[in-house]
Write a protein that holds these residues in place. Sequence first.
Motif, PDB file in Angstrom:
ATOM      1  N   LEU A 197       0.826  -1.206   0.000  1.00 33.19           N
ATOM      2  CA  LEU A 197       0.000   0.000   0.000  1.00 33.19           C
ATOM      3  C   LEU A 197       0.864   1.261   0.000  1.00 33.19           C
ATOM      4  O   LEU A 197       0.500   2.265  -0.608  1.00 33.19           O
ATOM      5  N   ARG A 198       1.999   1.209   0.669  1.00 32.16           N
ATOM      6  CA  ARG A 198       2.906   2.366   0.652  1.00 32.16           C
ATOM      7  C   ARG A 198       3.437   2.635  -0.751  1.00 32.16           C
ATOM      8  O   ARG A 198       3.755   3.754  -1.095  1.00 32.16           O
ATOM      9  N   ARG A 199       3.527   1.591  -1.559  1.00 33.39           N
ATOM     10  CA  ARG A 199       3.993   1.742  -2.946  1.00 33.39           C
ATOM     11  C   ARG A 199       2.860   2.145  -3.888  1.00 33.39           C
ATOM     12  O   ARG A 199       3.098   2.386  -5.056  1.00 33.39           O
ATOM     13  N   GLY A 200       1.635   2.162  -3.369  1.00 29.88           N
ATOM     14  CA  GLY A 200       0.511   2.606  -4.186  1.00 29.88           C
ATOM     15  C   GLY A 200      -0.332   1.496  -4.764  1.00 29.88           C
ATOM     16  O   GLY A 200      -1.323   1.764  -5.447  1.00 29.88           O
ATOM     17  N   LEU A 201       0.006   0.234  -4.509  1.00 33.02           N
ATOM     18  CA  LEU A 201      -0.769  -0.881  -5.034  1.00 33.02           C
ATOM     19  C   LEU A 201      -2.156  -0.904  -4.403  1.00 33.02           C
ATOM     20  O   LEU A 201      -2.291  -0.850  -3.182  1.00 33.02           O
ATOM     21  N   GLY A 202      -3.184  -0.934  -5.219  1.00 32.94           N
ATOM     22  CA  GLY A 202      -4.558  -1.014  -4.725  1.00 32.94           C
ATOM     23  C   GLY A 202      -5.185   0.306  -4.352  1.00 32.94           C
ATOM     24  O   GLY A 202      -6.342   0.360  -3.958  1.00 32.94           O
ATOM     25  N   ALA A 203      -4.422   1.397  -4.464  1.00 34.05           N
ATOM     26  CA  ALA A 203      -4.937   2.710  -4.071  1.00 34.05           C
ATOM     27  C   ALA A 203      -6.030   3.163  -5.035  1.00 34.05           C
ATOM     28  O   ALA A 203      -5.975   2.880  -6.229  1.00 34.05           O
ATOM     29  N   PRO A 204      -7.023   3.889  -4.515  1.00 35.26           N
ATOM     30  CA  PRO A 204      -8.069   4.395  -5.401  1.00 35.26           C
ATOM     31  C   PRO A 204      -7.537   5.490  -6.317  1.00 35.26           C
ATOM     32  O   PRO A 204      -6.602   6.200  -5.978  1.00 35.26           O
ATOM     33  N   LEU A 205      -8.145   5.594  -7.480  1.00 34.99           N
ATOM     34  CA  LEU A 205      -7.846   6.706  -8.387  1.00 34.99           C
ATOM     35  C   LEU A 205      -8.349   7.991  -7.737  1.00 34.99           C
ATOM     36  O   LEU A 205      -8.969   7.941  -6.683  1.00 34.99           O
TER      37      LEU A 205
ATOM     38  N   VAL B  86     -10.895   9.568  -8.095  1.00 36.62           N
ATOM     39  CA  VAL B  86     -12.288   9.340  -7.714  1.00 36.62           C
ATOM     40  C   VAL B  86     -12.541   7.850  -7.911  1.00 36.62           C
ATOM     41  O   VAL B  86     -12.376   7.336  -9.007  1.00 36.62           O
ATOM     42  N   GLY B  87     -12.901   7.155  -6.835  1.00 36.41           N
ATOM     43  CA  GLY B  87     -13.172   5.731  -6.944  1.00 36.41           C
ATOM     44  C   GLY B  87     -12.866   4.994  -5.662  1.00 36.41           C
ATOM     45  O   GLY B  87     -12.572   5.590  -4.632  1.00 36.41           O
ATOM     46  N   MET B  88     -12.958   3.655  -5.732  1.00 32.48           N
ATOM     47  CA  MET B  88     -12.736   2.813  -4.559  1.00 32.48           C
ATOM     48  C   MET B  88     -11.390   2.121  -4.652  1.00 32.48           C
ATOM     49  O   MET B  88     -10.886   1.862  -5.737  1.00 32.48           O
ATOM     50  N   GLY B  89     -10.847   1.830  -3.480  1.00 28.48           N
ATOM     51  CA  GLY B  89      -9.583   1.120  -3.399  1.00 28.48           C
ATOM     52  C   GLY B  89      -9.215   0.924  -1.938  1.00 28.48           C
ATOM     53  O   GLY B  89     -10.033   1.133  -1.045  1.00 28.48           O
ATOM     54  N   VAL B  90      -7.983   0.547  -1.707  1.00 28.33           N
ATOM     55  CA  VAL B  90      -7.497   0.318  -0.350  1.00 28.33           C
ATOM     56  C   VAL B  90      -6.461   1.379  -0.019  1.00 28.33           C
ATOM     57  O   VAL B  90      -5.591   1.685  -0.838  1.00 28.33           O
ATOM     58  N   VAL B  91      -6.573   1.948   1.178  1.00 29.95           N
ATOM     59  CA  VAL B  91      -5.616   2.943   1.645  1.00 29.95           C
ATOM     60  C   VAL B  91      -4.985   2.447   2.941  1.00 29.95           C
ATOM     61  O   VAL B  91      -5.520   1.563   3.604  1.00 29.95           O
ATOM     62  N   LEU B  92      -3.865   3.030   3.287  1.00 31.17           N
ATOM     63  CA  LEU B  92      -3.211   2.752   4.559  1.00 31.17           C
ATOM     64  C   LEU B  92      -3.405   3.989   5.429  1.00 31.17           C
ATOM     65  O   LEU B  92      -2.930   5.074   5.086  1.00 31.17           O
ATOM     66  N   LEU B  93      -4.140   3.838   6.522  1.00 28.73           N
ATOM     67  CA  LEU B  93      -4.411   4.943   7.437  1.00 28.73           C
ATOM     68  C   LEU B  93      -3.422   4.908   8.587  1.00 28.73           C
ATOM     69  O   LEU B  93      -3.221   3.857   9.206  1.00 28.73           O
ATOM     70  N   GLU B  94      -2.782   6.044   8.864  1.00 29.86           N
ATOM     71  CA  GLU B  94      -1.873   6.173  10.009  1.00 29.86           C
ATOM     72  C   GLU B  94      -2.572   6.990  11.082  1.00 29.86           C
ATOM     73  O   GLU B  94      -3.053   8.092  10.820  1.00 29.86           O
ATOM     74  N   THR B  95      -2.622   6.433  12.300  1.00 31.55           N
ATOM     75  CA  THR B  95      -3.186   7.143  13.436  1.00 31.55           C
ATOM     76  C   THR B  95      -2.148   7.178  14.552  1.00 31.55           C
ATOM     77  O   THR B  95      -1.122   6.511  14.474  1.00 31.55           O
ATOM     78  N   THR B  96      -2.457   7.935  15.603  1.00 34.03           N
ATOM     79  CA  THR B  96      -1.624   7.948  16.799  1.00 34.03           C
ATOM     80  C   THR B  96      -2.346   7.163  17.877  1.00 34.03           C
ATOM     81  O   THR B  96      -3.518   7.437  18.163  1.00 34.03           O
ATOM     82  N   GLY B  97      -1.679   6.183  18.458  1.00 32.23           N
ATOM     83  CA  GLY B  97      -2.292   5.361  19.501  1.00 32.23           C
ATOM     84  C   GLY B  97      -2.721   6.216  20.680  1.00 32.23           C
ATOM     85  O   GLY B  97      -1.940   7.008  21.192  1.00 32.23           O
ATOM     86  N   ARG B  98      -3.971   6.061  21.092  1.00 31.77           N
ATOM     87  CA  ARG B  98      -4.525   6.901  22.166  1.00 31.77           C
ATOM     88  C   ARG B  98      -3.889   6.597  23.517  1.00 31.77           C
ATOM     89  O   ARG B  98      -3.854   7.457  24.379  1.00 31.77           O
ATOM     90  N   LYS B  99      -3.380   5.393  23.713  1.00 34.83           N
ATOM     91  CA  LYS B  99      -2.730   5.037  24.973  1.00 34.83           C
ATOM     92  C   LYS B  99      -1.212   5.092  24.865  1.00 34.83           C
ATOM     93  O   LYS B  99      -0.542   5.616  25.738  1.00 34.83           O
ATOM     94  N   SER B 100      -0.679   4.545  23.770  1.00 28.77           N
ATOM     95  CA  SER B 100       0.778   4.426  23.626  1.00 28.77           C
ATOM     96  C   SER B 100       1.422   5.688  23.059  1.00 28.77           C
ATOM     97  O   SER B 100       2.603   5.931  23.288  1.00 28.77           O
ATOM     98  N   GLY B 101       0.664   6.447  22.246  1.00 25.29           N
ATOM     99  CA  GLY B 101       1.247   7.597  21.561  1.00 25.29           C
ATOM    100  C   GLY B 101       2.067   7.203  20.344  1.00 25.29           C
ATOM    101  O   GLY B 101       2.646   8.047  19.678  1.00 25.29           O
TER     102      GLY B 101
ATOM    103  N   LEU C 240      -1.818   7.315  -0.309  1.00 25.78           N
ATOM    104  CA  LEU C 240      -2.565   7.277  -1.561  1.00 25.78           C
ATOM    105  C   LEU C 240      -1.581   7.246  -2.721  1.00 25.78           C
ATOM    106  O   LEU C 240      -0.752   8.148  -2.848  1.00 25.78           O
ATOM    107  N   GLY C 241      -1.658   6.238  -3.548  1.00 25.31           N
ATOM    108  CA  GLY C 241      -0.808   6.173  -4.741  1.00 25.31           C
ATOM    109  C   GLY C 241       0.671   6.283  -4.456  1.00 25.31           C
ATOM    110  O   GLY C 241       1.410   6.895  -5.217  1.00 25.31           O
TER     111      GLY C 241
END
Length: 125
Positions: free
Chosen positions: A17-25, A27-42, A83-84
Amino acid sequence: MVRTLLRQINQAMTPLLRRGLGAPLPVGMGVVLLETTGRKSGRRREVPLLALRTPRSVVVATGRDRSDWLANVDDEPDVAVWLGGERRKATAHVRHGPVDLVTLELAPWIRTRPARGGAGPRRPR
């Protein structure tokens, strides 16, 4: 057991996913990699999600009652999304319901590396 299997699948998908494989155009559907901050660990947390992309946002959803990534987004809405092959900063807006919807409002895009074929190191003559 199911959680362990899903974690292994997510770990295998992350570099793709970091290389962009499967990412949506744009406009459209696909798979993304979401980065969050851990609420307990930080610590930074990453999760692949099916997404709908529009020109200025990405929409993801969950029907699970206890999604860790959703609790992290509730606690800290400043996130990043891949994304991409590019990491984009975003602000998450959560709408809770039977299916929780999260709209990731994309920050303005700024290229952090030279464009392909663009200015780069010069070859010696």
